[in-house]
Design an enzyme around this catalytic site. Structure first.
Site, PDB file in Angstrom:
ATOM      1  N   ILE A 216       0.853  -1.189   0.000  1.00 29.99           N
ATOM      2  CA  ILE A 216       0.000   0.000   0.000  1.00 29.99           C
ATOM      3  C   ILE A 216       0.891   1.242   0.000  1.00 29.99           C
ATOM      4  O   ILE A 216       2.038   1.199   0.455  1.00 29.99           O
ATOM      5  CB  ILE A 216      -0.962   0.036   1.210  1.00 29.99           C
ATOM      6  CG1 ILE A 216      -0.189   0.189   2.532  1.00 29.99           C
ATOM      7  CG2 ILE A 216      -1.833  -1.219   1.239  1.00 29.99           C
ATOM      8  CD1 ILE A 216      -1.071   0.446   3.727  1.00 29.99           C
ATOM      9  N   LYS A 217       0.341   2.332  -0.535  1.00 27.41           N
ATOM     10  CA  LYS A 217       1.114   3.580  -0.611  1.00 27.41           C
ATOM     11  C   LYS A 217       0.825   4.438   0.621  1.00 27.41           C
ATOM     12  O   LYS A 217       0.233   5.515   0.541  1.00 27.41           O
ATOM     13  CB  LYS A 217       0.792   4.324  -1.904  1.00 27.41           C
ATOM     14  CG  LYS A 217       1.308   3.607  -3.143  1.00 27.41           C
ATOM     15  CD  LYS A 217       0.980   4.345  -4.420  1.00 27.41           C
ATOM     16  CE  LYS A 217       1.833   5.584  -4.645  1.00 27.41           C
ATOM     17  NZ  LYS A 217       3.230   5.238  -4.984  1.00 27.41           N
ATOM     18  N   ALA A 218       1.242   3.928   1.776  1.00 24.92           N
ATOM     19  CA  ALA A 218       1.129   4.691   3.018  1.00 24.92           C
ATOM     20  C   ALA A 218       2.271   5.699   3.074  1.00 24.92           C
ATOM     21  O   ALA A 218       3.417   5.372   2.748  1.00 24.92           O
ATOM     22  CB  ALA A 218       1.175   3.759   4.221  1.00 24.92           C
TER      23      ALA A 218
END
Length: 327
Positions: free
Chosen positions: A175-177
């Site tokens: 995920i692009k956290a």
């Protein structure tokens, strides 16, 4: 006009300056479209302190012949954003269709007639401190600005980083956290300080993972090879695009498997893929020439095909392209 850095489009009084030309820039923030300079968060905003936000990078590609900007794989980007929000317990205030509609309206209002970058962000918006993901308010914003190639070279030199990708049970790499990108930033700056253009990061087990902001592909013989999902990679949308184009247009099926570091030095070709980086050839890794040091035939062909697809020039893939301007 003041001197401003233009690597990301210098901002001054909600205008993007390019040379002596000022262009308005806007953001969707707190439920409405407004001048970019008015879209500001408070210093106590939760996500600033704890990296508790999920973002996307989306490209709008200008087609001068058609006088149209095509946003590439808009729906898929927001689907990935929604998956990241689920992991971080962030409630998106809008449906996927609404997110897409707002993005198109925002880009149209900006009116840029050049390649641009769109940055959506779903974030913990409470004005409070405390390490947690529960009992927090959430919000969504998106803005756009002109941005050319991320790696602005015909081919790049890479170095294997001493910084490795995290395990999924440390912080999920799929995920692009925002918080995880400290890892990427450490690798990128190390690479630049060491005289390279980009970093190649290894997974915790020592196999090849990805670049600091890109997925990686190797051409070895007649095979196209890329790290698999269990090598701690981000499931890149450009990665998926290139795999599909390679199979449908070139008849090359991609092998997803673990890649040893030494295979980087022995590959016939190597290239990076990403929304910002597009398809970027790699000429050198750790001071070792890749192939003959030039752009290889498979890489060149994929670059050519991809460039046409993202600008709406290939009718077979026009379903991936969302037009911005009504014609």
């Amino acid at each position: 006009m003041p001197d401003l850095p233009l690597s990301y489009g210098g901002r001054y009084n909600s205008l993007i300056w390019k040379g002596d030309t000022a262009m308005p820039s806007y953001a969707y923030f707190q439920g409405k479209i407004m001048p970019l300079e008015e879209a500001n968060v408070g210093v106590m905003t939760h996500c600033i302190h704890y990296g508790t936000a999920v973002f996307e990078g989306i490209r709008g590609n200008w087609n001068a012949g058609k006088k149209q900007t095509y946003i590439f794989r808009l729906q898929e980007h927001y689907e990935r954003l929604a998956r990241g929000c689920k992991v971080l317990n962030i409630s998106l205030p809008l449906s996927l269709d609404e997110l897409c509609k707002i993005t198109v309206e925002l880009v149209a209002k900006c009116g840029f007639h050049e390649d641009l970058y769109i940055r959506p962000l779903a974030y913990t918006s409470s004005q409070q401190l405390g390490v947690k993901l529960h009992g927090i308010d959430h919000d969504f914003l998106v803005f756009a600005f002109p941005w050319g190639p991320y790696l602005d070279k015909d081919k790049v030199r890479c170095g294997v980083s001493s910084w490795r990708r995290p395990e999924d049970n440390v912080i999920p790499p799929q995920i692009k956290a925002t918080g995880i990108y400290v890892n990427n930033a450490l690798a990128k700056t190390e690479a630049i300080w060491n005289g390279y253009d980009e970093a190649i990061m290894l997974a915790p087990d020592g196999h090849v993972s990805e670049g600091s902001g890109e997925n990686i592909f190797l051409v070895i013989g007649d095979k196209l090879i890329t790290p698999s999902t269990n090598n701690n990679i981000l499931m890149g949308i450009t990665r998926n695009t290139v795999m599909e184009l390679a199979e449908k247009e070139l008849g090359i099926k991609t092998v997803e498997r673990a890649i040893d570091r030494s295979e980087l030095y022995l590959a016939d070709e190597c290239f990076l893929t990403g929304t910002a980086a597009h398809v970027t050839p790699v000429s050198e890794i750790d001071h070792r020439q890749v192939g003959n040091g030039e752009i290889g035939p498979v890489t060149a062909r994929l670059q050519e095909i991809y460039a046409g697809v993202i600008r709406g020039e290939n009718p077979k893939y026009i379903h991936w392209c969302t037009p911005v301007y009504k014609q």
